[in-house]
Design a protein around this motif. Sequence first.
Motif, PDB file in Angstrom:
ATOM      1  N   ALA A  18       9.632 -73.199  17.966  1.00 48.91           N
ATOM      2  CA  ALA A  18       8.571 -72.580  18.514  1.00 48.91           C
ATOM      3  C   ALA A  18       8.427 -72.550  19.751  1.00 48.91           C
ATOM      4  O   ALA A  18       8.271 -71.947  20.965  1.00 48.91           O
ATOM      5  CB  ALA A  18       7.224 -72.698  17.780  1.00 48.91           C
ATOM      6  N   LEU A  19       8.512 -74.208  19.930  1.00 50.04           N
ATOM      7  CA  LEU A  19       8.334 -74.569  21.584  1.00 50.04           C
ATOM      8  C   LEU A  19       9.795 -74.003  22.383  1.00 50.04           C
ATOM      9  O   LEU A  19       9.702 -73.825  23.424  1.00 50.04           O
ATOM     10  CB  LEU A  19       8.651 -76.124  21.610  1.00 50.04           C
ATOM     11  CG  LEU A  19       8.477 -76.720  23.016  1.00 50.04           C
ATOM     12  CD1 LEU A  19       7.254 -76.308  23.799  1.00 50.04           C
ATOM     13  CD2 LEU A  19       8.359 -78.136  22.732  1.00 50.04           C
ATOM     14  N   LEU A  22       9.183 -70.492  23.364  1.00 51.54           N
ATOM     15  CA  LEU A  22       8.127 -70.478  24.343  1.00 51.54           C
ATOM     16  C   LEU A  22       8.950 -70.759  25.701  1.00 51.54           C
ATOM     17  O   LEU A  22       8.783 -70.081  26.850  1.00 51.54           O
ATOM     18  CB  LEU A  22       7.043 -71.333  24.013  1.00 51.54           C
ATOM     19  CG  LEU A  22       6.121 -71.300  25.164  1.00 51.54           C
ATOM     20  CD1 LEU A  22       5.369 -70.082  25.575  1.00 51.54           C
ATOM     21  CD2 LEU A  22       4.926 -72.352  24.897  1.00 51.54           C
ATOM     22  N   TRP A  60       7.640 -62.746  23.772  1.00 56.23           N
ATOM     23  CA  TRP A  60       6.925 -63.374  22.540  1.00 56.23           C
ATOM     24  C   TRP A  60       7.330 -62.417  21.302  1.00 56.23           C
ATOM     25  O   TRP A  60       7.694 -63.288  20.293  1.00 56.23           O
ATOM     26  CB  TRP A  60       5.283 -63.213  22.811  1.00 56.23           C
ATOM     27  CG  TRP A  60       4.552 -63.538  21.519  1.00 56.23           C
ATOM     28  CD1 TRP A  60       4.295 -64.837  21.284  1.00 56.23           C
ATOM     29  CD2 TRP A  60       4.048 -62.656  20.366  1.00 56.23           C
ATOM     30  NE1 TRP A  60       3.562 -64.786  19.876  1.00 56.23           N
ATOM     31  CE2 TRP A  60       3.413 -63.660  19.348  1.00 56.23           C
ATOM     32  CE3 TRP A  60       4.122 -61.393  20.143  1.00 56.23           C
ATOM     33  CZ2 TRP A  60       3.004 -63.063  18.174  1.00 56.23           C
ATOM     34  CZ3 TRP A  60       3.920 -60.911  19.002  1.00 56.23           C
ATOM     35  CH2 TRP A  60       2.929 -61.866  17.882  1.00 56.23           C
ATOM     36  N   MET A  68       9.388 -68.404  15.291  1.00 54.68           N
ATOM     37  CA  MET A  68       8.118 -69.089  14.776  1.00 54.68           C
ATOM     38  C   MET A  68       7.744 -68.154  13.607  1.00 54.68           C
ATOM     39  O   MET A  68       6.748 -68.225  13.209  1.00 54.68           O
ATOM     40  CB  MET A  68       7.072 -68.303  15.879  1.00 54.68           C
ATOM     41  CG  MET A  68       7.535 -68.592  17.437  1.00 54.68           C
ATOM     42  SD  MET A  68       6.007 -67.951  18.409  1.00 54.68           S
ATOM     43  CE  MET A  68       6.658 -68.387  19.952  1.00 54.68           C
ATOM     44  N   TRP A  75       0.396 -71.908  17.283  1.00 55.66           N
ATOM     45  CA  TRP A  75       1.677 -72.003  17.761  1.00 55.66           C
ATOM     46  C   TRP A  75       1.675 -70.256  18.082  1.00 55.66           C
ATOM     47  O   TRP A  75       2.175 -69.937  19.317  1.00 55.66           O
ATOM     48  CB  TRP A  75       2.977 -72.347  17.285  1.00 55.66           C
ATOM     49  CG  TRP A  75       3.005 -73.694  17.523  1.00 55.66           C
ATOM     50  CD1 TRP A  75       3.026 -74.938  16.937  1.00 55.66           C
ATOM     51  CD2 TRP A  75       3.472 -74.111  18.930  1.00 55.66           C
ATOM     52  NE1 TRP A  75       3.271 -75.924  17.671  1.00 55.66           N
ATOM     53  CE2 TRP A  75       3.835 -75.538  18.962  1.00 55.66           C
ATOM     54  CE3 TRP A  75       4.112 -73.334  19.974  1.00 55.66           C
ATOM     55  CZ2 TRP A  75       4.188 -76.294  19.749  1.00 55.66           C
ATOM     56  CZ3 TRP A  75       4.770 -74.068  20.822  1.00 55.66           C
ATOM     57  CH2 TRP A  75       4.744 -75.566  21.001  1.00 55.66           C
ATOM     58  N   SER A  79       0.988 -69.169  22.048  1.00 61.38           N
ATOM     59  CA  SER A  79       2.394 -68.849  22.622  1.00 61.38           C
ATOM     60  C   SER A  79       1.947 -67.316  23.136  1.00 61.38           C
ATOM     61  O   SER A  79       2.774 -66.993  24.383  1.00 61.38           O
ATOM     62  CB  SER A  79       3.547 -68.840  21.848  1.00 61.38           C
ATOM     63  OG  SER A  79       3.439 -67.908  20.881  1.00 61.38           O
ATOM     64  N   VAL A  82       0.200 -67.368  26.088  1.00 60.28           N
ATOM     65  CA  VAL A  82       0.494 -68.047  27.369  1.00 60.28           C
ATOM     66  C   VAL A  82       1.552 -67.157  27.912  1.00 60.28           C
ATOM     67  O   VAL A  82       1.660 -67.225  29.337  1.00 60.28           O
ATOM     68  CB  VAL A  82       1.403 -69.653  26.689  1.00 60.28           C
ATOM     69  CG1 VAL A  82       2.216 -70.025  28.115  1.00 60.28           C
ATOM     70  CG2 VAL A  82       0.302 -70.667  26.599  1.00 60.28           C
ATOM     71  N   LEU A  83       2.573 -66.497  26.948  1.00 58.64           N
ATOM     72  CA  LEU A  83       3.338 -65.610  27.735  1.00 58.64           C
ATOM     73  C   LEU A  83       2.883 -64.335  28.370  1.00 58.64           C
ATOM     74  O   LEU A  83       3.382 -63.998  29.504  1.00 58.64           O
ATOM     75  CB  LEU A  83       4.275 -65.143  26.536  1.00 58.64           C
ATOM     76  CG  LEU A  83       5.312 -66.389  26.221  1.00 58.64           C
ATOM     77  CD1 LEU A  83       6.001 -65.859  24.955  1.00 58.64           C
ATOM     78  CD2 LEU A  83       6.184 -66.713  27.415  1.00 58.64           C
TER      79      LEU A  83
END
Length: 314
Positions: A18-19, A22, A60, A68, A75, A79, A82-83
Amino acid sequence: MTEEYDGAEEVGTPVPPALLALLAGLAVLVGFTLVAPYLLPPVSLTVLLGIGAALGALCWVIGAAVAMRNAGPVWIFGSLIVLLAAGALAGFGVSRLLNAGSTRDASTFAEMELGPDGKPVLPRGADTRGPISKRYVTAFNEATADRRDYENAVGAMQLGTLSSPYLLQQAPQVLEHCGEIGTLKEKVAGNADRQAKRTAELAQTVRASNLPDKVKDGIILMIAPTSEPGEPDPAITSQNAVLDGTQALCELLAKKSWRNDDARFGFTNAADWARFREIDAQRKAAASDIAALDRKATTRFTEGREMVRDVLSR
């Protein structure tokens, strides 16, 4: 007692998928910020924010589908936020870069001067300063070609000889083609239609740009100094009146009732002399109207240029 080394290497903690997804999405948005100013036409900040957020959402969706599936809700939704935020920030960054480029684009209009003939003189490298400048240079060159084509057609007909009895005595063949003079009105109309289309498209590009409103208004004054962009040139009526008068003069002179009277036209009968003065007055009135429109165009062009210069000098 010394411990023995068994040769096994320590294995680091693997990076969560997942990281990685991202970070990949953020990398795409950074690339968008750097590349978009070179690919996108001038658009508003609102549109760029929307494009950036949409691209963030797309990143995403792809990341969620690929990496993900086993991530927790923190997460997944974190995410997304964030995106989306990074996408909007990328759009803002593109807007800032476009603004910086737009300033150089606008410098073309700030540096333009009027030549002795009253026509704009382009600064060096104008076609490399931005999309507005490039489109203006193209429109300028096309308008110049149209004007040259018209002037060549007038020259080919030798219409200048109709203004001098001496010249007409040297080249009287123009009197055999008086009926062709009216066909020049088709060129006048065609040139005007193309110019109206060019100014409308250019004005649309200017209005869609990120330039300050005062700069936009100034540039539009410069590209359409006699009318609103896309509207017919008001000089068409006067230009056609000049051609009508020229054809009428040619037909009158073709009767050959004139003489060279000390470098002026004289006539053997009063009716032709009266008609000559009537035609001459009509042609001079039309030419005066064209000159007035030229003065108006010069004034509006100068006003528009000063508006651009004022904003760029701050």
